[in-house]
Design a protein around this motif. Sequence first.
Motif, mmCIF file in Angstrom:
data_model
loop_
_atom_site.group_PDB
_atom_site.id
_atom_site.type_symbol
_atom_site.label_atom_id
_atom_site.label_comp_id
_atom_site.label_asym_id
_atom_site.label_seq_id
_atom_site.Cartn_x
_atom_site.Cartn_y
_atom_site.Cartn_z
ATOM 1 N N ARG A 164 -13.874 24.234 81.987
ATOM 2 C CA ARG A 164 -13.180 25.413 80.881
ATOM 3 C C ARG A 164 -11.639 24.768 80.517
ATOM 4 N N CYS A 165 -11.216 25.924 79.411
ATOM 5 C CA CYS A 165 -9.937 25.477 79.628
ATOM 6 C C CYS A 165 -9.448 26.647 78.805
ATOM 7 N N GLU A 166 -8.561 26.932 78.850
ATOM 8 C CA GLU A 166 -7.932 28.651 79.017
ATOM 9 C C GLU A 166 -6.434 28.517 78.122
ATOM 10 N N ALA A 167 -6.159 29.047 77.435
ATOM 11 C CA ALA A 167 -4.689 29.061 76.084
ATOM 12 C C ALA A 167 -3.751 29.552 77.871
ATOM 13 N N ASN A 168 -2.931 29.319 76.965
ATOM 14 C CA ASN A 168 -1.091 29.870 77.131
ATOM 15 C C ASN A 168 0.122 29.322 75.891
ATOM 16 N N VAL A 169 0.198 29.719 75.658
ATOM 17 C CA VAL A 169 1.017 30.144 74.669
ATOM 18 C C VAL A 169 0.851 28.963 74.043
ATOM 19 N N ASN A 170 1.467 28.083 73.521
ATOM 20 C CA ASN A 170 1.220 27.064 72.770
ATOM 21 C C ASN A 170 0.908 25.545 73.534
ATOM 22 N N TYR A 171 0.001 25.880 74.668
ATOM 23 C CA TYR A 171 -0.231 24.740 76.017
ATOM 24 C C TYR A 171 -1.379 25.511 76.858
ATOM 25 N N THR A 172 -2.717 24.634 76.722
ATOM 26 C CA THR A 172 -3.264 24.483 77.346
ATOM 27 C C THR A 172 -3.596 24.436 79.013
ATOM 28 N N THR A 173 -4.795 24.926 79.658
ATOM 29 C CA THR A 173 -4.747 24.388 81.038
ATOM 30 C C THR A 173 -5.832 24.066 81.173
ATOM 31 N N ILE A 174 -6.559 22.964 81.694
ATOM 32 C CA ILE A 174 -7.322 22.087 81.835
ATOM 33 C C ILE A 174 -8.477 22.198 83.026
ATOM 34 N N PHE A 175 -9.102 22.839 82.827
ATOM 35 C CA PHE A 175 -9.942 23.285 84.446
ATOM 36 C C PHE A 175 -10.925 22.155 84.810
ATOM 37 N N LEU A 176 -10.788 21.122 85.885
ATOM 38 C CA LEU A 176 -11.386 20.155 86.343
ATOM 39 C C LEU A 176 -12.244 20.531 87.168
ATOM 40 N N LYS A 177 -13.513 19.815 87.344
ATOM 41 C CA LYS A 177 -15.062 20.277 88.173
ATOM 42 C C LYS A 177 -14.534 19.575 89.665
ATOM 43 N N ASP A 178 -13.568 18.728 90.255
ATOM 44 C CA ASP A 178 -12.987 18.360 91.192
ATOM 45 C C ASP A 178 -11.781 19.327 91.055
ATOM 46 N N LYS A 179 -11.976 20.936 90.581
ATOM 47 C CA LYS A 179 -10.545 21.922 91.003
ATOM 48 C C LYS A 179 -9.367 21.511 90.582
ATOM 49 N N GLN A 180 -9.318 20.066 90.672
ATOM 50 C CA GLN A 180 -7.658 19.665 89.225
ATOM 51 C C GLN A 180 -7.617 21.175 87.937
ATOM 52 N N GLN A 181 -6.371 20.760 87.838
ATOM 53 C CA GLN A 181 -5.858 21.295 87.113
ATOM 54 C C GLN A 181 -4.373 20.690 85.667
ATOM 55 N N VAL A 182 -4.999 20.566 84.349
ATOM 56 C CA VAL A 182 -3.867 19.740 83.879
ATOM 57 C C VAL A 182 -3.125 20.578 82.832
ATOM 58 N N MET A 183 -1.611 20.716 82.581
ATOM 59 C CA MET A 183 -1.146 21.314 81.802
ATOM 60 C C MET A 183 -1.475 20.590 80.588
ATOM 61 N N VAL A 184 -0.936 21.001 79.561
ATOM 62 C CA VAL A 184 -1.048 19.907 78.158
ATOM 63 C C VAL A 184 -0.738 20.738 76.991
ATOM 64 N N ALA A 185 0.462 19.874 76.076
ATOM 65 C CA ALA A 185 1.166 20.835 75.018
ATOM 66 C C ALA A 185 0.370 20.587 73.963
ATOM 67 N N LYS A 186 -1.179 21.210 73.320
ATOM 68 C CA LYS A 186 -1.597 21.099 73.031
ATOM 69 C C LYS A 186 -2.485 22.752 72.895
ATOM 70 N N THR A 187 -2.563 23.143 71.480
ATOM 71 C CA THR A 187 -3.475 25.099 71.065
ATOM 72 C C THR A 187 -4.861 24.499 72.190
ATOM 73 N N LEU A 188 -5.205 25.550 72.237
ATOM 74 C CA LEU A 188 -6.976 25.797 72.832
ATOM 75 C C LEU A 188 -7.229 25.803 72.013
ATOM 76 N N LYS A 189 -6.762 26.426 70.159
ATOM 77 C CA LYS A 189 -7.554 25.716 68.758
ATOM 78 C C LYS A 189 -8.140 23.942 68.437
ATOM 79 N N ASP A 190 -6.795 23.184 69.086
ATOM 80 C CA ASP A 190 -6.917 22.073 69.657
ATOM 81 C C ASP A 190 -7.698 21.638 69.877
#
Length: 250
Positions: A164-190
């Motif tokens: 899944r991906c979760e919005a955080n203002v102008n950032y998005t946190t990506i949740f991976l199946k191995d429990k890792q999380q990646v924060m990206v400077a892109k919007t959820l709309k992207d």
Amino acid sequence: MIRCVIVDDEQHCINRLGDLLDTHCKHTVQVAGAYNTLEKALSGISEHKPDLVFLDIQLNDSTGFDLLSRLPAINFEVVFTTAYDSYAVKAFKFNAIDYLLKPIDPDDLVQAVNKIQKISDRHDISKKFDALFHDLKSGGSTTRKITVPTNKGLIFLSVDDIVRCEANVNYTTIFLKDKQQVMVAKTLKDFDEMLDDYQFFRIHNSHLINLNYVRSYHKGKGGYVTLTDNTSLEVSTRRRDLFLKKIAEI
């Protein structure tokens, strides 16, 4: 100061971009040269060794991709310019490559330049274009990875590994199946636009989920889903019917 080269087969487009850069980016960007053919552009890039190339996708009977494929190395940033919101644009998004739609909006241009100003390490550029060329050759049929820019560099993620991906203002946190999380400077709309062909669905303003990881749906006003990682997320009322239709199609 960013040294740039403009490559476009239409002189009025070169003039327009040059004027925009002079008006809105004259303290950050210097135009070293402008070229309207592939051969002239190859020579100019070799001579000026730019930090940035504004590259038109269509160059007479050639393309901007043809130009890049003939370079021994891509050690500069590229911002594609195009009049077509086509599959290629989606490939740019997948591979964290910037583009500007014609007619170029001044705010979009400034945003692209500001982003490039913040890049200090260009060692991953060739990797981005290797992935882009692969996607374009396959026509999108085998695209299963996205390139995401983080504060540590580029990360290549398998679409199938994204829960899944979760919005955080102008950032998005990506949740991976191995429990890792990646924060990206892109919007959820992207990410919604990037992943709409890959069984992803935006159930809420803040949540985009991989439908393949849905374990159960619970009824209510809008209801909520439980994913295979045991996360429970609200489904907005206005998205419920379409969500139920999508989940039934899997």
